[in-house]
Motif scaffolding. Structure first.
Motif, PDB file in Angstrom:
ATOM      1  N   LEU A  90      49.454  39.558  37.983  1.00  0.00           N
ATOM      2  CA  LEU A  90      48.388  38.901  38.744  1.00  0.00           C
ATOM      3  C   LEU A  90      47.515  39.922  39.454  1.00  0.00           C
ATOM      4  N   LEU A  91      48.130  40.973  39.983  1.00  0.00           N
ATOM      5  CA  LEU A  91      47.371  42.011  40.668  1.00  0.00           C
ATOM      6  C   LEU A  91      46.404  42.700  39.702  1.00  0.00           C
ATOM      7  N   ILE A  92      46.909  43.127  38.541  1.00  0.00           N
ATOM      8  CA  ILE A  92      46.057  43.798  37.552  1.00  0.00           C
ATOM      9  C   ILE A  92      45.005  42.837  37.023  1.00  0.00           C
ATOM     10  N   TYR A  93      45.419  41.620  36.726  1.00  0.00           N
ATOM     11  CA  TYR A  93      44.540  40.582  36.178  1.00  0.00           C
ATOM     12  C   TYR A  93      43.363  40.306  37.111  1.00  0.00           C
ATOM     13  N   THR A  94      43.663  40.177  38.409  1.00  0.00           N
ATOM     14  CA  THR A  94      42.616  39.849  39.375  1.00  0.00           C
ATOM     15  C   THR A  94      41.675  41.028  39.602  1.00  0.00           C
ATOM     16  N   LEU A  95      42.245  42.212  39.805  1.00  0.00           N
ATOM     17  CA  LEU A  95      41.396  43.385  40.046  1.00  0.00           C
ATOM     18  C   LEU A  95      40.503  43.690  38.848  1.00  0.00           C
ATOM     19  N   SER A  96      41.000  43.416  37.633  1.00  0.00           N
ATOM     20  CA  SER A  96      40.172  43.621  36.441  1.00  0.00           C
ATOM     21  C   SER A  96      39.000  42.658  36.421  1.00  0.00           C
ATOM     22  N   HIS A  97      39.254  41.403  36.755  1.00  0.00           N
ATOM     23  CA  HIS A  97      38.204  40.398  36.678  1.00  0.00           C
ATOM     24  C   HIS A  97      37.134  40.551  37.759  1.00  0.00           C
ATOM     25  N   VAL A  98      37.523  41.068  38.919  1.00  0.00           N
ATOM     26  CA  VAL A  98      36.518  41.246  39.969  1.00  0.00           C
ATOM     27  C   VAL A  98      35.842  42.603  39.883  1.00  0.00           C
ATOM     28  N   GLY A  99      36.228  43.433  38.921  1.00  0.00           N
ATOM     29  CA  GLY A  99      35.549  44.691  38.694  1.00  0.00           C
ATOM     30  C   GLY A  99      36.073  45.868  39.483  1.00  0.00           C
ATOM     31  N   LEU A 100      37.223  45.717  40.184  1.00  0.00           N
ATOM     32  CA  LEU A 100      37.785  46.825  40.948  1.00  0.00           C
ATOM     33  C   LEU A 100      38.699  47.709  40.110  1.00  0.00           C
ATOM     34  N   LEU A 101      39.059  47.242  38.919  1.00  0.00           N
ATOM     35  CA  LEU A 101      39.898  48.036  38.013  1.00  0.00           C
ATOM     36  C   LEU A 101      39.303  47.922  36.605  1.00  0.00           C
ATOM     37  N   PRO A 102      38.160  48.586  36.360  1.00  0.00           N
ATOM     38  CA  PRO A 102      37.423  48.422  35.101  1.00  0.00           C
ATOM     39  C   PRO A 102      38.009  49.231  33.944  1.00  0.00           C
ATOM     40  N   VAL A 103      39.239  48.890  33.577  1.00  0.00           N
ATOM     41  CA  VAL A 103      39.915  49.544  32.457  1.00  0.00           C
ATOM     42  C   VAL A 103      40.171  48.476  31.404  1.00  0.00           C
ATOM     43  N   CYS A 104      39.500  48.590  30.264  1.00  0.00           N
ATOM     44  CA  CYS A 104      39.547  47.515  29.270  1.00  0.00           C
ATOM     45  C   CYS A 104      40.968  47.267  28.761  1.00  0.00           C
ATOM     46  N   GLY A 105      41.745  48.340  28.538  1.00  0.00           N
ATOM     47  CA  GLY A 105      43.100  48.156  28.035  1.00  0.00           C
ATOM     48  C   GLY A 105      43.964  47.354  28.981  1.00  0.00           C
ATOM     49  N   LEU A 106      43.884  47.675  30.283  1.00  0.00           N
ATOM     50  CA  LEU A 106      44.647  46.921  31.275  1.00  0.00           C
ATOM     51  C   LEU A 106      44.147  45.488  31.372  1.00  0.00           C
TER      52      LEU A 106
END
Length: 326
Positions: free
Chosen positions: A264-280
């Motif tokens: 959930l942490l990785i999923y959320t940060l990816s969607h809001v743009g704070l973790l812009p790593v496509c693989g994750l």
């Protein structure tokens, strides 16, 4: 349910990162159907045994009964979730001309999200109560005040108030004042600055409701294991039952809760743009239905804690409350 639309949709900060997760409609229907059948049977049997048990009521049984009630609340709500994904699947796979237009209303979203949080975090908090109860019984056996029936009932009531407050507040935080451009009341839009703040606020509350209980559980169980390792501390049967409770609660946390909150942490940060790593982003998106189903399956595993520890909690001496015997 997912907090925002994500099927074949680029991530907010990753314009070229897309993933087809249309399998989730069928996956959720199958997994929730299995969880409903198993959870209804196991929690029904656990509640029946707890209610009709001729043995002395103990603090551990109070926490286990509360845990079973929280699980049963989620189990009986599963048909609503199965219906939701059945309708979403029909709408997704239909042709544009024949596409179903059933939109779940705000009340539907509020009810389903509330019951989900009641089960998930009620399960976490009452499992920690069981852990702390074992900690007091093993590490501080002469200090029985915190294991009295009256205290257990008050603590359970306080946890129910906390869980209900969180379970009602989180969906309200998600939906209050939100008008999604997708016109879907169950979804938030991570590209919106206002809704991004709501998403991150919800994430902080959710992670706090998991990490603090986990720290308490690990501390109490480390102390219990250190005491049980001493020679001649307890009878072999009591030691075996206590270790069974410890290991099974840890299995539930590691199998059901830890993967869900990590993803959930990785999923959320990816969607809001704070973790812009496509693989994750792709991995968390693909794993989301799996870890959410695993988290939901805790309602099937929790009754086994009562089954494995029933001999222990019924045979140990009950602590007396201020009003006399239990």
């Amino acid at each position: 349910m997912e907090p925002w639309n994500m099927t074949k949709k680029p991530f907010s900060a990753l314009s070229n990162c897309t993933l087809d997760t249309s399998y989730r409609f069928t996956f959720y229907q199958v997994s929730y159907g299995a969880i409903f059948i198993v959870g209804l049977a196991t929690n029904g049997l656990a509640l029946h045994r707890l209610w009709h048990s001729p043995h002395t009521l103990t603090s551990t049984i109070v926490y286990m009964a509360s845990l079973s009630v929280a699980d049963m609340c989620f189990v009986v709500s599963l048909p609503l979730r199965i219906y939701f994904y059945h309708q979403r699947g029909r709408a997704f796979f239909a042709s544009p001309a024949d596409r179903a237009t059933w939109p779940p209303g705000g009340a539907f979203c509020q009810v389903t999200f509330t019951i989900k949080y009641i089960s998930l975090y009620g399960g976490i908090f009452f499992l920690v109560c069981i852990a702390l109860d074992r900690y007091l019984a093993v590490v501080h056996p002469m200090q029985s005040a915190l294991r009295r029936l009256r205290f257990a009932r008050l603590l359970s009531a306080a946890i129910w108030c906390l869980v209900l407050g969180l379970s009602l507040g989180l969906p309200m935080l998600r939906f209050a004042g939100v008008v999604s451009p997708l016109r879907h009341p169950c979804l938030l839009d991570p590209s919106s600055r206002h809704q991004r703040t709501l998403i991150l606020s919800t994430l902080g509350l959710v992670l706090g409701a998991f990490l603090l209980p986990t720290a308490l559980l690990l501390y109490s169980y480390c102390r219990v294991l250190s005491v049980l390792g001493r020679p001649r501390h307890r009878s072999r049967a009591q030691r075996r039952h206590t270790l069974t409770v410890i290991y099974w609660v840890l299995v539930v946390f590691l199998l059901c809760f830890a993967p869900y909150h990590t993803n959930l942490l990785i999923y959320t940060l990816s969607h809001v743009g704070l973790l812009p790593v496509c693989g994750l982003a792709r991995a968390s998106m693909a794993l989301h239905p799996v870890v959410l189903s695993l988290a939901s399956a805790n309602c099937c595993l929790n009754p086994l804690i009562y089954y494995f520890s029933s001999s222990l909690v019924h045979r140990e001496p009950a602590s007396r409350g201020s009003s006399g015997s239990h």
